[in-house]
Design a protein around this motif. Structure first.
Motif, mmCIF file in Angstrom:
data_model
loop_
_atom_site.group_PDB
_atom_site.id
_atom_site.type_symbol
_atom_site.label_atom_id
_atom_site.label_comp_id
_atom_site.label_asym_id
_atom_site.label_seq_id
_atom_site.Cartn_x
_atom_site.Cartn_y
_atom_site.Cartn_z
ATOM 1 N N UNK A 9 0.984 -1.261 0.082
ATOM 2 C CA UNK A 9 0.103 -0.001 -0.026
ATOM 3 C C UNK A 9 0.862 1.065 -0.173
ATOM 4 N N UNK A 10 0.650 2.103 -1.142
ATOM 5 C CA UNK A 10 1.527 3.535 -1.120
ATOM 6 C C UNK A 10 0.461 4.526 -0.947
ATOM 7 N N UNK A 11 1.010 5.243 0.088
ATOM 8 C CA UNK A 11 -0.135 6.098 0.511
ATOM 9 C C UNK A 11 0.157 7.547 0.181
ATOM 10 N N UNK A 12 1.480 7.702 -0.364
ATOM 11 C CA UNK A 12 1.634 9.161 -0.878
ATOM 12 C C UNK A 12 2.581 9.099 -1.952
ATOM 13 N N UNK A 13 2.381 10.411 -2.684
ATOM 14 C CA UNK A 13 3.478 10.371 -4.004
ATOM 15 C C UNK A 13 4.866 10.249 -3.382
ATOM 16 N N UNK A 14 5.105 11.197 -2.629
ATOM 17 C CA UNK A 14 6.575 10.942 -1.760
ATOM 18 C C UNK A 14 6.953 9.614 -1.435
ATOM 19 N N UNK A 16 5.873 6.871 -2.851
ATOM 20 C CA UNK A 16 6.238 6.145 -3.960
ATOM 21 C C UNK A 16 7.506 6.526 -4.643
ATOM 22 N N UNK A 17 7.928 7.860 -4.783
ATOM 23 C CA UNK A 17 9.231 8.191 -5.585
ATOM 24 C C UNK A 17 10.590 7.527 -4.509
ATOM 25 N N UNK A 18 10.289 7.546 -3.447
ATOM 26 C CA UNK A 18 11.436 6.881 -2.342
ATOM 27 C C UNK A 18 11.382 5.536 -2.824
ATOM 28 N N UNK A 19 10.486 4.872 -3.031
ATOM 29 C CA UNK A 19 10.591 3.398 -3.179
ATOM 30 C C UNK A 19 10.981 3.223 -4.426
ATOM 31 N N UNK A 20 10.643 4.103 -5.389
ATOM 32 C CA UNK A 20 11.449 3.851 -6.749
ATOM 33 C C UNK A 20 12.724 4.468 -6.939
ATOM 34 N N UNK A 21 13.467 5.116 -5.943
ATOM 35 C CA UNK A 21 14.848 5.399 -5.668
ATOM 36 C C UNK A 21 14.922 6.725 -6.528
ATOM 37 N N UNK A 22 13.792 7.604 -6.591
ATOM 38 C CA UNK A 22 13.986 9.001 -7.149
ATOM 39 C C UNK A 22 14.308 9.983 -5.987
ATOM 40 N N UNK A 23 14.683 11.251 -6.032
ATOM 41 C CA UNK A 23 14.654 12.362 -5.300
ATOM 42 C C UNK A 23 13.372 12.765 -5.116
ATOM 43 N N UNK A 24 12.955 13.429 -3.865
ATOM 44 C CA UNK A 24 11.689 14.042 -3.584
ATOM 45 C C UNK A 24 11.218 14.784 -4.780
ATOM 46 N N UNK A 25 9.893 14.580 -5.035
ATOM 47 C CA UNK A 25 8.925 15.413 -6.288
ATOM 48 C C UNK A 25 9.073 17.070 -6.002
ATOM 49 N N UNK A 26 9.011 17.675 -7.042
ATOM 50 C CA UNK A 26 8.980 18.906 -6.703
ATOM 51 C C UNK A 26 7.598 19.557 -6.285
ATOM 52 N N UNK A 27 6.473 18.646 -6.386
ATOM 53 C CA UNK A 27 5.374 19.050 -5.627
ATOM 54 C C UNK A 27 4.739 17.679 -5.017
ATOM 55 N N UNK A 46 4.497 -11.234 -8.540
ATOM 56 C CA UNK A 46 2.949 -11.464 -7.862
ATOM 57 C C UNK A 46 2.689 -10.652 -6.700
ATOM 58 N N UNK A 47 3.376 -9.568 -6.524
ATOM 59 C CA UNK A 47 3.113 -8.500 -5.452
ATOM 60 C C UNK A 47 1.986 -7.696 -5.984
ATOM 61 N N UNK A 48 0.939 -7.706 -5.333
ATOM 62 C CA UNK A 48 -0.272 -6.665 -5.282
ATOM 63 C C UNK A 48 -0.027 -5.302 -4.914
ATOM 64 N N UNK A 49 -0.472 -4.271 -5.822
ATOM 65 C CA UNK A 49 -0.012 -2.852 -5.218
ATOM 66 C C UNK A 49 -1.089 -2.127 -5.391
ATOM 67 N N UNK A 50 -1.389 -1.004 -4.361
ATOM 68 C CA UNK A 50 -2.730 -0.224 -4.167
ATOM 69 C C UNK A 50 -2.094 1.044 -3.946
#
Length: 285
Positions: A9-14, A16-27, A46-50
């Motif tokens: 369960x990914x609760x915020x865009x911030x 998400x980008x941490x999980x993806x290995x990117x720097x914090x979003x501009x917004x 096989x991992x489900x994502x929400x």
């Protein structure tokens, strides 16, 4: 016995980008992710994502066989897929290379704009991932330019006009997607004709086998499940090709079946209505 995987369960865009290995979003409420720079192995197989926000994925090309509804896609140039908040997805295993761009935006980002009230009217957010929008070369160019404009705006310094511009760009992207989906319903006539034929056969068998006596009138949920299509996709496809949504199509089928029984049997109107799943009442005068 294999243990069922939990939902990531990914609760915020911030987050998400941490999980993806990117720097914090501009917004904090919107981000554009280039999946060419992301490993597909981020989540276990096989991992489900929400997600708690909207996602629009643009894949310029596909490698491997991508299932679409009852068949496979027509165009090789690429496609769009849409997710609404809380929708649970399973990353596709049949894709050999996962490339493309994804736009993520939170409902709070559009809440104070007209789009915040009208976004539910874009039915493709309720489609299954397998019911993606597949693009012709010309359509892909239009969508690529829209994503480039959004990227350009996000890469500029955020100012008091940024949100207005970005919301307008998202709405334009959604309106083009609406147009292209309508084209897809029309150009995929052969596949869609097969779906309608299967729907007619399903309804016919339902009434002939007197399932209405046991289970009542066929529901949209039942019909969609039997056809292995999302309720919204089936309804939108039928509306585009026949002028009737799924509920109206079922009602018309019931009327036609009633007419058939009236002309070919000696059953009374009440008996026909009962046989088709309608409850009848005796009125005492």
């Amino acid at each position: 016995m294999q243990k069922q995987s939990k939902i990531s369960h990914i609760k915020s865009i911030s987050q998400l980008v941490r999980v993806l290995g990117f720097p914090a979003p501009m917004h904090p409420l919107i981000a554009l992710v280039d999946y060419n720079d992301v490993s597909i192995e981020i989540f276990p197989k096989g991992q489900k994502v929400s997600l708690d926000f909207y996602k629009i994925s643009f894949k310029p090309t596909f490698t491997g066989d991508i299932k679409y509804g009852q068949g496979y896609y027509d165009f090789e140039e690429g496609g769009l897929a849409f997710l609404k908040p809380k929708q649970i997805v399973l990353p596709p295993e049949e894709i050999e290379s996962y490339e493309g761009i994804a736009l993520y935006f939170h409902s709070d980002f559009i809440r104070n704009y007209p789009l915040g009230k009208t976004i539910n009217q874009y039915g493709f957010f309720s489609y299954d991932v397998s019911e993606a929008l597949f693009l012709s070369a010309k359509e892909k160019e239009i969508i690529a330019n829209l994503f480039a404009s959004i990227a350009n705006e996000l890469n500029n310094n955020i100012d008091s006009f940024s949100q207005d511009v970005l919301v307008s760009q998202i709405e334009l992207l959604l309106n083009y997607s609406n147009r292209f989906y309508n084209r897809q319903f029309i150009t995929r006539k052969a596949v869609n004709h097969d779906i309608i034929t299967a729907l007619d056969r399903l309804l016919n068998n339902y009434f002939d086998e007197e399932n209405s006596l046991k289970n009542g009138l066929p529901s949209v949920k039942y019909i969609s499940s039997e056809l292995k299509l999302s309720q919204r996709y089936l309804s939108d496809m039928l509306s585009s090709l026949t002028g009737f949504n799924t509920q109206q199509y079922i009602q018309n089928a019931i009327i036609e079946k009633a007419k058939e029984k009236l002309s070919t049997t000696n059953l009374s109107v009440s008996e026909i209505a009962f046989g088709l799943g309608f409850l009848t009442f005796s009125i005492v005068q």
